[in-house]
Design a protein around this motif. Sequence first.
Motif, PDB file in Angstrom:
ATOM      1  N   LEU A 191       0.856  -1.181   0.000  1.00  0.00           N
ATOM      2  CA  LEU A 191       0.000   0.000   0.000  1.00  0.00           C
ATOM      3  C   LEU A 191       0.889   1.226   0.000  1.00  0.00           C
ATOM      4  O   LEU A 191       1.691   1.415   0.910  1.00  0.00           O
ATOM      5  CB  LEU A 191      -0.933   0.000   1.214  1.00  0.00           C
ATOM      6  CG  LEU A 191      -2.001  -1.080   1.223  1.00  0.00           C
ATOM      7  CD1 LEU A 191      -2.788  -1.049   2.528  1.00  0.00           C
ATOM      8  CD2 LEU A 191      -2.936  -0.937   0.033  1.00  0.00           C
ATOM      9  N   GLU A 192       0.747   2.028  -1.031  1.00  0.00           N
ATOM     10  CA  GLU A 192       1.552   3.229  -1.199  1.00  0.00           C
ATOM     11  C   GLU A 192       0.634   4.442  -1.127  1.00  0.00           C
ATOM     12  O   GLU A 192      -0.589   4.298  -1.087  1.00  0.00           O
ATOM     13  CB  GLU A 192       2.279   3.142  -2.541  1.00  0.00           C
ATOM     14  CG  GLU A 192       3.238   1.960  -2.596  1.00  0.00           C
ATOM     15  CD  GLU A 192       3.561   1.504  -4.013  1.00  0.00           C
ATOM     16  OE1 GLU A 192       3.202   2.221  -4.974  1.00  0.00           O
ATOM     17  OE2 GLU A 192       4.145   0.435  -4.143  1.00  0.00           O
ATOM     18  N   PRO A 193       1.183   5.649  -1.105  1.00  0.00           N
ATOM     19  CA  PRO A 193       0.341   6.842  -0.989  1.00  0.00           C
ATOM     20  C   PRO A 193      -0.793   6.923  -2.015  1.00  0.00           C
ATOM     21  O   PRO A 193      -1.904   7.342  -1.687  1.00  0.00           O
ATOM     22  CB  PRO A 193       1.334   7.997  -1.169  1.00  0.00           C
ATOM     23  CG  PRO A 193       2.622   7.449  -0.656  1.00  0.00           C
ATOM     24  CD  PRO A 193       2.618   6.005  -1.068  1.00  0.00           C
ATOM     25  N   GLY A 194      -0.551   6.499  -3.241  1.00  0.00           N
ATOM     26  CA  GLY A 194      -1.601   6.540  -4.265  1.00  0.00           C
ATOM     27  C   GLY A 194      -2.813   5.705  -3.889  1.00  0.00           C
ATOM     28  O   GLY A 194      -3.952   6.061  -4.215  1.00  0.00           O
ATOM     29  N   ALA A 195      -2.586   4.604  -3.198  1.00  0.00           N
ATOM     30  CA  ALA A 195      -3.698   3.753  -2.761  1.00  0.00           C
ATOM     31  C   ALA A 195      -4.594   4.506  -1.785  1.00  0.00           C
ATOM     32  O   ALA A 195      -5.827   4.426  -1.861  1.00  0.00           O
ATOM     33  CB  ALA A 195      -3.158   2.483  -2.101  1.00  0.00           C
ATOM     34  N   PHE A 196      -3.973   5.261  -0.905  1.00  0.00           N
ATOM     35  CA  PHE A 196      -4.743   6.001   0.093  1.00  0.00           C
ATOM     36  C   PHE A 196      -5.455   7.214  -0.518  1.00  0.00           C
ATOM     37  O   PHE A 196      -6.507   7.620  -0.042  1.00  0.00           O
ATOM     38  CB  PHE A 196      -3.853   6.381   1.275  1.00  0.00           C
ATOM     39  CG  PHE A 196      -3.381   5.168   2.031  1.00  0.00           C
ATOM     40  CD1 PHE A 196      -4.233   4.484   2.870  1.00  0.00           C
ATOM     41  CD2 PHE A 196      -2.087   4.697   1.853  1.00  0.00           C
ATOM     42  CE1 PHE A 196      -3.815   3.349   3.547  1.00  0.00           C
ATOM     43  CE2 PHE A 196      -1.659   3.561   2.526  1.00  0.00           C
ATOM     44  CZ  PHE A 196      -2.524   2.887   3.370  1.00  0.00           C
ATOM     45  N   VAL A 197      -4.876   7.762  -1.580  1.00  0.00           N
ATOM     46  CA  VAL A 197      -5.569   8.836  -2.299  1.00  0.00           C
ATOM     47  C   VAL A 197      -6.845   8.284  -2.921  1.00  0.00           C
ATOM     48  O   VAL A 197      -7.927   8.878  -2.794  1.00  0.00           O
ATOM     49  CB  VAL A 197      -4.655   9.481  -3.373  1.00  0.00           C
ATOM     50  CG1 VAL A 197      -5.449  10.413  -4.282  1.00  0.00           C
ATOM     51  CG2 VAL A 197      -3.502  10.225  -2.708  1.00  0.00           C
ATOM     52  N   LEU A 198      -6.744   7.150  -3.607  1.00  0.00           N
ATOM     53  CA  LEU A 198      -7.927   6.527  -4.203  1.00  0.00           C
ATOM     54  C   LEU A 198      -8.962   6.187  -3.135  1.00  0.00           C
ATOM     55  O   LEU A 198     -10.160   6.455  -3.302  1.00  0.00           O
ATOM     56  CB  LEU A 198      -7.544   5.255  -4.962  1.00  0.00           C
ATOM     57  CG  LEU A 198      -6.769   5.425  -6.255  1.00  0.00           C
ATOM     58  CD1 LEU A 198      -6.347   4.064  -6.798  1.00  0.00           C
ATOM     59  CD2 LEU A 198      -7.607   6.173  -7.275  1.00  0.00           C
ATOM     60  N   ALA A 199      -8.516   5.600  -2.044  1.00  0.00           N
ATOM     61  CA  ALA A 199      -9.426   5.241  -0.958  1.00  0.00           C
ATOM     62  C   ALA A 199     -10.062   6.485  -0.358  1.00  0.00           C
ATOM     63  O   ALA A 199     -11.260   6.489  -0.038  1.00  0.00           O
ATOM     64  CB  ALA A 199      -8.682   4.444   0.121  1.00  0.00           C
ATOM     65  N   GLY A 200      -9.298   7.548  -0.223  1.00  0.00           N
ATOM     66  CA  GLY A 200      -9.826   8.797   0.328  1.00  0.00           C
ATOM     67  C   GLY A 200     -10.905   9.413  -0.548  1.00  0.00           C
ATOM     68  O   GLY A 200     -11.908   9.925  -0.045  1.00  0.00           O
ATOM     69  N   VAL A 201     -10.695   9.366  -1.856  1.00  0.00           N
ATOM     70  CA  VAL A 201     -11.714   9.887  -2.777  1.00  0.00           C
ATOM     71  C   VAL A 201     -12.997   9.090  -2.630  1.00  0.00           C
ATOM     72  O   VAL A 201     -14.095   9.651  -2.523  1.00  0.00           O
ATOM     73  CB  VAL A 201     -11.201   9.860  -4.237  1.00  0.00           C
ATOM     74  CG1 VAL A 201     -12.330  10.114  -5.224  1.00  0.00           C
ATOM     75  CG2 VAL A 201     -10.077  10.868  -4.423  1.00  0.00           C
ATOM     76  N   LEU A 202     -12.880   7.772  -2.613  1.00  0.00           N
ATOM     77  CA  LEU A 202     -14.082   6.950  -2.478  1.00  0.00           C
ATOM     78  C   LEU A 202     -14.719   7.123  -1.107  1.00  0.00           C
ATOM     79  O   LEU A 202     -15.944   7.138  -0.987  1.00  0.00           O
ATOM     80  CB  LEU A 202     -13.746   5.479  -2.735  1.00  0.00           C
ATOM     81  CG  LEU A 202     -14.891   4.657  -3.307  1.00  0.00           C
ATOM     82  CD1 LEU A 202     -15.497   5.300  -4.547  1.00  0.00           C
ATOM     83  CD2 LEU A 202     -14.439   3.260  -3.626  1.00  0.00           C
ATOM     84  N   TYR A 203     -13.910   7.274  -0.074  1.00  0.00           N
ATOM     85  CA  TYR A 203     -14.436   7.514   1.269  1.00  0.00           C
ATOM     86  C   TYR A 203     -15.270   8.793   1.288  1.00  0.00           C
ATOM     87  O   TYR A 203     -16.403   8.804   1.774  1.00  0.00           O
ATOM     88  CB  TYR A 203     -13.285   7.614   2.276  1.00  0.00           C
ATOM     89  CG  TYR A 203     -13.724   7.914   3.684  1.00  0.00           C
ATOM     90  CD1 TYR A 203     -14.156   6.893   4.509  1.00  0.00           C
ATOM     91  CD2 TYR A 203     -13.715   9.217   4.184  1.00  0.00           C
ATOM     92  CE1 TYR A 203     -14.571   7.158   5.805  1.00  0.00           C
ATOM     93  CE2 TYR A 203     -14.126   9.488   5.474  1.00  0.00           C
ATOM     94  CZ  TYR A 203     -14.549   8.454   6.283  1.00  0.00           C
ATOM     95  OH  TYR A 203     -14.975   8.728   7.563  1.00  0.00           O
ATOM     96  N   ALA A 204     -14.742   9.862   0.742  1.00  0.00           N
ATOM     97  CA  ALA A 204     -15.460  11.141   0.734  1.00  0.00           C
ATOM     98  C   ALA A 204     -16.727  11.062  -0.114  1.00  0.00           C
ATOM     99  O   ALA A 204     -17.773  11.609   0.257  1.00  0.00           O
ATOM    100  CB  ALA A 204     -14.539  12.249   0.217  1.00  0.00           C
ATOM    101  N   TRP A 205     -16.662  10.365  -1.231  1.00  0.00           N
ATOM    102  CA  TRP A 205     -17.818  10.249  -2.122  1.00  0.00           C
ATOM    103  C   TRP A 205     -18.970   9.513  -1.458  1.00  0.00           C
ATOM    104  O   TRP A 205     -20.141   9.788  -1.733  1.00  0.00           O
ATOM    105  CB  TRP A 205     -17.396   9.540  -3.414  1.00  0.00           C
ATOM    106  CG  TRP A 205     -18.541   9.250  -4.325  1.00  0.00           C
ATOM    107  CD1 TRP A 205     -19.145  10.123  -5.176  1.00  0.00           C
ATOM    108  CD2 TRP A 205     -19.223   8.012  -4.483  1.00  0.00           C
ATOM    109  NE1 TRP A 205     -20.157   9.504  -5.853  1.00  0.00           N
ATOM    110  CE2 TRP A 205     -20.232   8.192  -5.436  1.00  0.00           C
ATOM    111  CE3 TRP A 205     -19.077   6.749  -3.889  1.00  0.00           C
ATOM    112  CZ2 TRP A 205     -21.084   7.178  -5.826  1.00  0.00           C
ATOM    113  CZ3 TRP A 205     -19.936   5.748  -4.283  1.00  0.00           C
ATOM    114  CH2 TRP A 205     -20.921   5.963  -5.229  1.00  0.00           C
ATOM    115  N   GLN A 206     -18.667   8.566  -0.585  1.00  0.00           N
ATOM    116  CA  GLN A 206     -19.704   7.767   0.065  1.00  0.00           C
ATOM    117  C   GLN A 206     -20.722   8.636   0.810  1.00  0.00           C
ATOM    118  O   GLN A 206     -21.901   8.319   0.855  1.00  0.00           O
ATOM    119  CB  GLN A 206     -19.092   6.769   1.054  1.00  0.00           C
ATOM    120  CG  GLN A 206     -18.212   5.724   0.431  1.00  0.00           C
ATOM    121  CD  GLN A 206     -18.974   4.689  -0.352  1.00  0.00           C
ATOM    122  OE1 GLN A 206     -20.106   4.353  -0.053  1.00  0.00           O
ATOM    123  NE2 GLN A 206     -18.346   4.181  -1.383  1.00  0.00           N
TER     124      GLN A 206
END
Length: 148
Positions: A91-106
Amino acid sequence: MARTRNRVLVRGMISPLHASLFGLTAGITGTTILYHLVNPLTAALGATNLLLYTLVYTPNMKRISIINTWVESIVGSIPPLMGWAACTGSLEPGAFVLAGVLYAWQFAHFNALSWGLRGDYSRAGYRMMAVTDPEIPNKISFSHFPQL
């Protein structure tokens, strides 16, 4: 609830025991496949998501607090982490960026859905923001956005 009334478990077409056994079997099988054919990190993320959804969010949080949306948002943000871990093994920073976008969208996604279902959620005893604070859409101002 109207949206779930035709599900096989609700209609009594299968017993809660059979549904539980199927879910347990599918969860163990899926986690085992991920572990052996993908990698342990992806399997751990999948198992965590499964446990978070089935043991925390669904049976407990919906009836206790509007914080259920935060928990559900975590559940919704784990799949991109799983995809990243499946491809890279880490898990690298890009993974957390993607997860963060989806988290916020929820939040926007689920709050919009729950607004239309607030009557059903209220009758079911679910503590959704649309039930606990039904005036929230009237409190939101879009005047700071430029007109398109």
